[in-house]
Design a protein around this motif. Sequence first.
Motif, PDB file in Angstrom:
ATOM      1  N   UNK A 249       7.459 -16.817   9.791  1.00 47.81           N
ATOM      2  CA  UNK A 249       8.203 -16.826   8.530  1.00 47.81           C
ATOM      3  C   UNK A 249       7.271 -16.368   7.425  1.00 47.81           C
ATOM      4  N   UNK A 250       7.829 -16.141   6.248  1.00 49.98           N
ATOM      5  CA  UNK A 250       7.010 -15.830   5.088  1.00 49.98           C
ATOM      6  C   UNK A 250       7.066 -14.371   4.676  1.00 49.98           C
ATOM      7  N   UNK A 251       6.072 -13.969   3.885  1.00 56.21           N
ATOM      8  CA  UNK A 251       5.996 -12.631   3.323  1.00 56.21           C
ATOM      9  C   UNK A 251       5.900 -11.596   4.436  1.00 56.21           C
ATOM     10  N   UNK A 252       6.761 -10.600   4.377  1.00 54.01           N
ATOM     11  CA  UNK A 252       6.712  -9.507   5.336  1.00 54.01           C
ATOM     12  C   UNK A 252       7.635  -9.659   6.522  1.00 54.01           C
TER      13      UNK A 252
ATOM     14  N   UNK B  79       0.830  -1.199   0.000  1.00 55.86           N
ATOM     15  CA  UNK B  79       0.000   0.000   0.000  1.00 55.86           C
ATOM     16  C   UNK B  79       0.867   1.253   0.000  1.00 55.86           C
ATOM     17  N   UNK B  80       0.245   2.413   0.161  1.00 58.49           N
ATOM     18  CA  UNK B  80       0.953   3.684   0.031  1.00 58.49           C
ATOM     19  C   UNK B  80       1.999   3.891   1.109  1.00 58.49           C
ATOM     20  N   UNK B  81       1.847   3.247   2.258  1.00 57.31           N
ATOM     21  CA  UNK B  81       2.829   3.396   3.334  1.00 57.31           C
ATOM     22  C   UNK B  81       3.834   2.246   3.366  1.00 57.31           C
ATOM     23  N   UNK B  82       3.790   1.335   2.389  1.00 60.00           N
ATOM     24  CA  UNK B  82       4.770   0.268   2.287  1.00 60.00           C
ATOM     25  C   UNK B  82       4.394  -1.019   2.988  1.00 60.00           C
ATOM     26  N   UNK B  83       3.178  -1.133   3.492  1.00 56.68           N
ATOM     27  CA  UNK B  83       2.730  -2.355   4.160  1.00 56.68           C
ATOM     28  C   UNK B  83       2.442  -3.412   3.098  1.00 56.68           C
TER      29      UNK B  83
ATOM     30  N   UNK C 130      -8.391   0.730  -3.273  1.00 50.25           N
ATOM     31  CA  UNK C 130      -7.843   2.016  -3.682  1.00 50.25           C
ATOM     32  C   UNK C 130      -6.614   2.409  -2.879  1.00 50.25           C
ATOM     33  N   UNK C 131      -6.386   1.788  -1.715  1.00 50.91           N
ATOM     34  CA  UNK C 131      -5.225   2.125  -0.894  1.00 50.91           C
ATOM     35  C   UNK C 131      -3.943   1.459  -1.390  1.00 50.91           C
ATOM     36  N   UNK C 132      -4.060   0.498  -2.284  1.00 50.85           N
ATOM     37  CA  UNK C 132      -2.883  -0.205  -2.799  1.00 50.85           C
ATOM     38  C   UNK C 132      -2.134   0.723  -3.748  1.00 50.85           C
TER      39      UNK C 132
END
Length: 130
Positions: free
Chosen positions: A77-80, A55-59, A101-103
């Motif tokens: 473990x995993x993504x993130x 998203x816009x803040x990098x999450x 829309x936040x992506x």
Amino acid sequence: MTNFKLTVSDVKGKSITKELKDSDANKLLGLQLGNETDASIVGLQGKLKLTGGSDKSGVPMRNDIHGSARKYILLSKGVGLQAAEIGQRIRKLMRGNTISEEIYQINCKFDGELPVEAPAEVAAEPQENK
């Protein structure tokens, strides 16, 4: 008024970035990670498989969280999660698997090979010194 940066990778590892605005971007709203869509929105022939995004803040988006909301989840473990020791778990903020829309950025996998583009040549014009 939605804008997405779409990163498209092919089977050989080459990737390109396209920016989608308004009508083209609206076609992706509501799709989930793992879904396939037509590659004509970026000017290619074939299919695009949605693999991730942020998203816009990098999450980052995560495939096992349903919806488009941001949630704190416990990860081992995993993504993130970059590096965790054995047995360590960390609570991190993640976004769900639905495009909203936040992506800001969406990662895709193209089912074929991306066309090779010739580098743009810069015309050398003499500049006048005054």
